[in-house]
Design a protein around this motif. Structure first.
Motif, PDB file in Angstrom:
ATOM      1  N   GLU A 156       1.200  -0.798  -0.129  1.00  0.00           N
ATOM      2  CA  GLU A 156      -0.062   0.434  -0.184  1.00  0.00           C
ATOM      3  C   GLU A 156       0.882   1.426   0.053  1.00  0.00           C
ATOM      4  N   GLU A 162      -4.635   0.692  -7.581  1.00  0.00           N
ATOM      5  CA  GLU A 162      -5.604   1.151  -7.485  1.00  0.00           C
ATOM      6  C   GLU A 162      -6.165   2.172  -6.851  1.00  0.00           C
ATOM      7  N   VAL A 207      -7.628   3.468  -3.156  1.00  0.00           N
ATOM      8  CA  VAL A 207      -8.463   2.768  -2.366  1.00  0.00           C
ATOM      9  C   VAL A 207      -9.676   3.864  -1.652  1.00  0.00           C
ATOM     10  N   SER A 208      -8.995   4.759  -0.983  1.00  0.00           N
ATOM     11  CA  SER A 208      -9.559   5.813  -0.274  1.00  0.00           C
ATOM     12  C   SER A 208      -8.643   7.709  -0.582  1.00  0.00           C
ATOM     13  N   ARG A 246      -3.100   4.366  -1.892  1.00  0.00           N
ATOM     14  CA  ARG A 246      -3.436   3.606  -2.988  1.00  0.00           C
ATOM     15  C   ARG A 246      -2.758   2.310  -2.726  1.00  0.00           C
ATOM     16  N   ALA A 247      -3.532   1.269  -3.717  1.00  0.00           N
ATOM     17  CA  ALA A 247      -2.617  -0.085  -2.903  1.00  0.00           C
ATOM     18  C   ALA A 247      -2.057  -0.348  -4.690  1.00  0.00           C
TER      19      ALA A 247
END
Length: 187
Positions: A141, A165, A167-168, A181-182
């Motif tokens: 992450e 990706e 995430v928030s 982010r992941a």
């Protein structure tokens, strides 16, 4: 099982180098131009990880933090000072250095594999460490605080294209946005 989490201040053009200006670069200090609100406290939402995880530093970042943090006395500073700290270095750490600090024992990838069986590992700054972790695909992450500036110089977090990706995200200060982010996953 723990995670490897990279936390970084970053500009809109992806630069992570010299956010506080301590590196003496011509473009440095970009994170500090917006006042202390953008960087104060637990903006990366580490919370209990400061008590249960381990902070991982490269030697230069650790040296810099070891000068800054021990003299601070806020709840977040106290948590940083008591946190378990590991340093990727080929030299011994000073005996009177930052409390709870130790050198990484052995190759980094092996140390990470062993450590994440029981703890989260949080990498703060430390460009060479982040690069080594990326090369071994060990980052789970990224927590990025983006500042509304572009410096068009300096080391970038992602020198090559990468799919991530989201995430928030959240506004964390008057001039910053935290992006969780992941790494992107290939099907």
């Amino acid at each position: 099982m723990g995670r490897v989490i990279v936390v970084q201040y970053i500009t809109l053009d992806g630069v992570v180098e010299d956010p506080d200006g301590s590196g003496g670069t011509p473009f440095g200090g970009w994170a500090m131009r917006y006042g202390p609100e953008g960087v104060a406290g637990d903006k990366f939402r580490l919370g209990s990880m400061l008590d249960t995880g381990v902070l991982l530093f490269g030697r230069r970042t650790w040296n810099h933090f070891a000068e800054l943090w021990p003299g601070r006395d806020t709840p977040f500073a106290r948590a940083m000072n008591r946190a378990d700290k590991a340093v990727v270095t080929s030299r011994a750490l000073p005996e009177d250095g930052w409390t709870n600090s130790r050198a990484v024992d052995g190759p980094l990838a092996e140390w990470i594999a062993e450590t994440v069986t029981t703890q989260d590992v949080v990498v703060i700054g430390s460009g060479s460490v982040v690069q080594a972790l990326r090369e071994h695909d060990l980052v789970d992450e990224y927590r990025l605080i983006a500042f509304p500036t572009a410096v068009n110089a300096g080391r970038r977090l992602f020198p090559d294209a990468v799919d991530l990706e989201l995430v928030s995200s959240e506004v964390t200060g008057p001039a910053s946005l935290t992006i969780h982010r992941a790494p992107g996953r290939t099907p």
